[in-house]
Every structure is written in structure tokens, then in C-alpha cells.
Design an enzyme around this catalytic site. Structure first.
Site, mmCIF file in Angstrom:
data_model
loop_
_atom_site.group_PDB
_atom_site.id
_atom_site.type_symbol
_atom_site.label_atom_id
_atom_site.label_comp_id
_atom_site.label_asym_id
_atom_site.label_seq_id
_atom_site.Cartn_x
_atom_site.Cartn_y
_atom_site.Cartn_z
ATOM 1 N N ASP A 47 -3.827 -6.532 5.175
ATOM 2 C CA ASP A 47 -4.807 -6.807 5.871
ATOM 3 C C ASP A 47 -4.729 -8.818 5.691
ATOM 4 O OD1 ASP A 47 -6.094 -4.879 7.680
ATOM 5 O OD2 ASP A 47 -6.945 -4.651 5.842
ATOM 6 N N ASN A 62 0.415 -1.428 0.301
ATOM 7 C CA ASN A 62 0.153 0.132 0.072
ATOM 8 C C ASN A 62 0.782 1.301 -0.046
ATOM 9 O OD1 ASN A 62 0.549 0.787 3.230
ATOM 10 N ND2 ASN A 62 -0.233 -1.231 2.785
ATOM 11 N N LYS A 84 -12.038 -3.111 17.882
ATOM 12 C CA LYS A 84 -10.000 -3.440 18.680
ATOM 13 C C LYS A 84 -10.172 -3.173 19.790
ATOM 14 C CE LYS A 84 -8.570 -2.759 13.872
ATOM 15 N NZ LYS A 84 -8.127 -3.025 12.405
ATOM 16 N N PHE A 135 -4.524 4.196 14.655
ATOM 17 C CA PHE A 135 -5.197 4.555 13.123
ATOM 18 C C PHE A 135 -6.315 4.615 12.514
ATOM 19 C CE2 PHE A 135 -2.572 8.144 12.707
ATOM 20 C CZ PHE A 135 -1.467 8.986 13.952
#
Ligand code: PMT
Length: 421
Positions: free
Chosen positions: A291, A222, A351, A333
């Protein structure tokens, strides 16, 4: 004028009774350093001036001595006794070092660690924050060598007061004029305000985008540059934390005073974070871990002739921050392109985080690869604070301000986070 009066009061309060080592180098802007020295003295600072030989071609040492009422140092060998001790003494008594104007030459010498005159020796020997206020011709400023030297110095903790755009002494127009004296004073006072509110705390920061190999050549990745995570690590270091930075591949140099662990994949990042977080007080995940990863990695380069089309079968990676348990503050984040607050709040809960930094990646100059960021801070009690577009270094300090408050308030996520008392 009124605004500066207010700012001046703050500057004066920070600078009074502090020792400022003012380095002056050979630029036409050297005359502005006389004004800077004068304002520092007016604010109550003790000002030691060190001039390079070239600087004395533009302004006389007597100009500075008349203002500071202290000897102006121009040459290592001029100092009568113990010249070796003298540069150490200057370096040690300084609360802050500021070089204004800083030429391309001094920037290059500092980046290379050269110590061949009083100023470079003092900078190498000091533990005080060092501020550079560059001034030069626009082409010299834009030259990649200068920019690479500045990047290296920033990574080593040097602070910058960027030059401004305008007519230059050489007759051209562009970026290269010394910043306003008021702006330099503001950065000096900020450096003197440096906090030590994370002293004794172990902070783990993640940065960058992980790379999941397809074969020895290709990977799934990414656009994270690592800048946000590096800014957080440097800010935590500047606030006296013991910092471990776990970073996926980036083009950034290791920051000094930080333990850096370089990894490639999400699984490697998970292992490194699990090890570091076991003894940490704070975990801040600014990284963008992939991911998914390819289910199978080819040991040799896949030949494009060997297949008419290529289908990648991906399997999910673990969610690193969700797996971390223990008595620590967890900050995540959220890189979002829509429904910023709603999506980020859902991640905060899922989370079990204490704080989430919601990052609008569709805003101009915000998110991946930029030097600035626009974020909204959301804590586990539902308090929301939207920040304006800021340099990533300032975003980092805003996040750490929240972390310090969370540390003193104690755990908020005890149940879900599996905290020990
Ligand atoms: O590196 P820069 O170029 O400076 O860009 C900064 C940034 C945009 C990468 C950064 O500000 C940012 O938003 N980082 C989080 C990117 C991300 O993965 O967001 P997410 O919404 O997919 O994940 C939410 C949180 O879970 C993040 O803290 C992430 O680190 C963490 N996560 C994600 C996936 C995973 N497998 N494990 C995780 O722990």
C-alpha cells in the site's frame, strides 16, 4: 461403507465409457494397481495398461490383461506394427492418464521431460489430465529432489493423489504408502468432470506480494507467496479460460498454458493490470500489493555506517483494483485479522467489487504462504458463504464457481464500476 456406496455412484457416472490409461511403475504397491484396474473396469471404463519394465518384476502383465481384456503394453518395441503410432494412439484415446503407483524414478523422468519408454512417451504426447499417485520409501518421498520434481509437475498441471502415512514395505514408518484405491478413483472422476465453463473468457489474475525498493539491496514487502493467485490461474486455465497471471516475485514456476507477466512493484503491477484488464472479462486480485512505497529510492546501497538511525518516508501507492473500470467482473481478496465479514464488506463496497474473498489470516493453515486457506465469499448483493479450510486449489474452484454465476447473471455493479452495457 454406505458413504462409499454414495461416492461410488458418482464415480461410476463419471468414469463409464471413458478411456483410462493406467501406468504402473516398479513399486511393491504395483499389486494395488490390479485392484484399481478392476474397479475402473467395474465402473465401465476402457482401461489401457502400460507397465514399465520394473513394474513387471512385481506383477505380471497377464494379471492386468485378464481384468481389462486388452493387451497390456510393456515395451515400445514389442508392439508389432507402427510402434511410434502406438504410443500416440494410447495418448490420444485416453480421457485421463493415471500413474499408480508412481515411483520417485518416474516422477523425476517426467519432471525432466524424458521420453525413453512407452509410458513416458505416452505422457509427453497426451493432452488428457495426468494424475500421479506416488508410492515410495519415506526418505525418498521427503527428499528435496523428489519434492522439487513434484512442485515442477504440479506447476505443469499434473494432479496428485498424495501418499498416506503408515507402515512401509521397507520396514520403516512414515509417508509413502500408495493412497487408497477409492481416493485415487475419486480424483480420476474429478479430473473427468473437468469443466469448460470459462471457455472464451479472458481472466486476469494477480498474485504475490509486491516489493518496493529502498535501495538496490533492500525493499519493503509482505509475506504473500503467490500460491493463492497461482492456484486461481491454474484453475481458470483448467476451466478453459484464456488466463493472464500478473505476479509479484515468487518462488513458483510459471504454470503452463498461462501468460505470465512478472513485476516487482505496485506501480508496475498497476500498469500490467490496466493493460490486461482492458480486454478481460474477469479480474481476480489475489495479490498483496504494497500500500506504500519509499518516497525516494537510493541508487546505491545505503551504508549502515552513514547514519545512526534510518527513517523511511513512505508515500501511498494507488489502489489497483479500484482504478480498473469497464465491462468486467471484479473479484478482490481481503486479508483480515479481525471483524472479517464487516471489514471485507466495507472493502467490497469501497472498491466497487462484484465479489470479495474474505481471508482470515489469523486461522491456522490459512492465508500467507500456506497450501490451504479458509475464506468467506461475499457478493455485492450481500450473500455470504463461509467455506471450511480447503486446499488453495479447491478454494480457487469455489471462487470460479461464483465467477461463472456472476458472468451469467450479468453486471451487478454497473453504476459504481462504470460498466458499458
Ligand atoms: O500468496 P499467498 O501466500 O498464497 O497468500 C494469499 C493471500 C493471503 C495474499 C491472499 O489470499 C489475499 O488475501 N490477498 C489479498 C491481500 C491484500 O492485499 O489484501 P487487502 O485487504 O490489503 O486488499 C484488498 C484488495 O485490494 C485485494 O484484492 C488487493 O489485491 C487489492 N489491492 C490492495 C492494495 C492495492 N494497492 N491495490 C489493490 O488492488
Amino acid at each position: 461403507m454406505w458413504r462409499f456406496r454414495y461416492v461410488w455412484d458418482n464415480i461410476e457416472a463419471m468414469i463409464r465409457n471413458k478411456t483410462v490409461l493406467l501406468g504402473v511403475t516398479g513399486s511393491i504397491a504395483a499389486y494395488k494397481a490390479v485392484d484399481l484396474a478392476s474397479k475402473l473396469v467395474q465402473a465401465g471404463a476402457n482401461v489401457d495398461v502400460v507397465m514399465t519394465r520394473c513394474a513387471t518384476e512385481f506383477v505380471t502383465p497377464l494379471s492386468f490383461t485378464s481384468i481389462t481384456h486388452r493387451p497390456t503394453v510393456t515395451d515400445m518395441f514389442e508392439v508389432p506394427d507402427d510402434f511410434e503410432i502406438e504410443h500416440i494412439a494410447l495418448a490420444q484415446r485416453a480421457n485421463v492418464v493415471v500413474i499408480a503407483p508412481a515411483t520417485a524414478n518416474i516422477i523425476a523422468r517426467l519432471a525432466a521431460g524424458i521420453a525413453d519408454d512407452m509410458l513416458t512417451c505416452a505422457v509427453l504426447a497426451t493432452r488428457a489430465p495426468v494424475i500421479l499417485a506416488p508410492a515410495m520409501n519415506v526418505n525418498m518421498w521427503e527428499n528435496r529432489i523428489t519434492q522439487e520434481n513434484l512442485t515442477r509437475l504440479r506447476a505443469r498441471g499434473f494432479k496428485m493423489v498424495e501418499p498416506v502415512t503408515g507402515p512401509l514395505a521397507c520396514g520403516s514408518q512414515g509417508k509413502g504408502r500408495l493412497a487408497d484405491v477409492e481416493d485415487i478413483l475419486t480424483v480420476i472422476s474429478q479430473a473427468l468432470r473437468a469443466k469448460t465453463d470459462l471457455a472464451g473468457k479472458r481472466v486476469v489474475v494477480s498474485a504475490g506480494g509486491t516489493q518496493e525498493p529502498i535501495d538496490p539491496v533492500r525493499y519493503v514487502g509482505n509475506r504473500s507467496s503467490g500460491k493463492m493467485g497461482f492456484a486461481l490461474a491454474e484453475a481458470a486455465r483448467d476451466r478453459a479460460a484464456e488466463v493472464t497471471l500478473i505476479t509479484a516475485p515468487t518462488a513458483l514456476d510459471d504454470p503452463i498454458g498461462v501468460t505470465v507477466v512478472r513485476v516487482d512493484t505496485t506501480l508496475q503491477m498497476r500498469d500490467a493490470i490496466a493493460r490486461a484488464a482492458a480486454r478481460a472479462d474477469v479480474l481476480i486480485m489475489a495479490a498483496a500489493p504494497a500500500d506504500f512505497r519509499p518516497a525516494a529510492v537510493s541508487g546505491s546501497k545505503i551504508k549502515k555506517e552513514s547514519t545512526a538511525r534510518m527513517d523511511l518516508h513512505l508515500v501511498p501507492n494507488p489502489d489497483i483494483i479500484s482504478e480498473v473500470r469497464g465491462n468486467l467482473i471484479k473479484v478482490g481478496f481481503a486479508a483480515e485479522s479481525e471483524d472479517l465479514v464487516r471489514n471485507a464488506t466495507a472493502k467490497l463496497k469501497k472498491k466497487s467489487l462484484d465479489l470479495i474473498v474474505a481471508n482470515n489470516i489469523t486461522e491456522a493453515q490459512s492465508g500467507f504462504g500456506t497450501d490451504t486457506n479458509k475464506v468467506t465469499l461475499i457478493d455485492s448483493r450481500g450473500k455470504i458463504e463461509a467455506l471450511p479450510l480447503l486446499p488453495k486449489s479447491e478454494v480457487a474452484h469455489k471462487v470460479l464457481d461464483k465467477v461463472v454465476a456472476l458472468l451469467s447473471a450479468g453486471p451487478t455493479n454497473q453504476g459504481r464500476n462504470g460498466r458499458r452495457k
